[in-house]
Motif scaffolding. Structure first.
Motif, PDB file in Angstrom:
ATOM      1  N   ASN A  83     -33.525  -1.878  32.344  1.00 40.92           N
ATOM      2  CA  ASN A  83     -32.659  -1.330  33.476  1.00 40.92           C
ATOM      3  C   ASN A  83     -33.333  -1.178  34.595  1.00 40.92           C
ATOM      4  O   ASN A  83     -32.551  -1.494  35.567  1.00 40.92           O
ATOM      5  N   GLY A 117     -27.850  -1.927  37.070  1.00 34.60           N
ATOM      6  CA  GLY A 117     -28.791  -1.176  36.146  1.00 34.60           C
ATOM      7  C   GLY A 117     -28.135  -0.148  35.165  1.00 34.60           C
ATOM      8  O   GLY A 117     -28.221   0.032  34.037  1.00 34.60           O
ATOM      9  N   SER A 121     -27.652  -0.102  31.293  1.00 39.73           N
ATOM     10  CA  SER A 121     -28.354   0.940  30.401  1.00 39.73           C
ATOM     11  C   SER A 121     -27.090   1.414  29.531  1.00 39.73           C
ATOM     12  O   SER A 121     -27.575   1.671  28.319  1.00 39.73           O
TER      13      SER A 121
END
Length: 148
Positions: A83, A117, A121
């Motif tokens: 991430n 990101g 995630s």
């Protein structure tokens, strides 16, 4: 295919993605000598990270015999590093191609990299780390609210 084998393959794939996304970060920070500027040096760096991540997952399986939490912790760590590199990597790719590292356009680039990101995630943690089968669409909205 057994779950153990899938986890090792997913970890190796995540490691390769980490290597690919770390490369523009290292280049923009001036650490190109660590990676090297040749295709072969970058390829070796990326493949090595994939192999090391897969090896780490194998070690986590061994340790999980003594404490089962090690397996989920290893997955969580791999996803966390991925991430971070998705965020930094996407941002550095924008910087590399545009040369923009300050100002309103940088804020736009950072917003895109954060969303990438956070989405990464959500997907990796939901389906790989925690193995959730929940299909509630409110879940992703809640995840993004907490992430922000």
């Amino acid at each position: 295919m057994s779950q153990r084998y899938k986890d090792i393959v997913f970890a190796g794939f995540a490691g390769i993605l980490i290597g690919l996304l770390a490369t523009p970060v290292l280049i923009n920070l001036g650490f190109a000598d660590i990676v090297g500027n040749s295709f072969w040096a970058i390829s070796a760096f990326v493949i090595s990270l994939g192999a090391l991540t897969a090896a780490g997952m194998i070690a986590a399986y061994f340790l999980s015999r003594f404490a089962p939490i090690f397996l989920q912790l290893a997955k969580f760590i791999v996803v966390g590093v991925l991430n971070t590199l998705v965020d930094f990597g996407v941002l550095n790719i924008f910087i590399y191609f545009t040369g923009v590292a300050l100002g309103p356009l940088y804020v736009f680039f950072k917003s895109i990299s954060f969303i990438a990101g956070a989405l990464n995630s959500y997907v990796w943690n939901k389906y790989w780390t925690f193995g959730s089968k929940n299909k509630d669409p409110k879940e992703i909205v809640q995840f993004f609210a907490v992430s922000m």
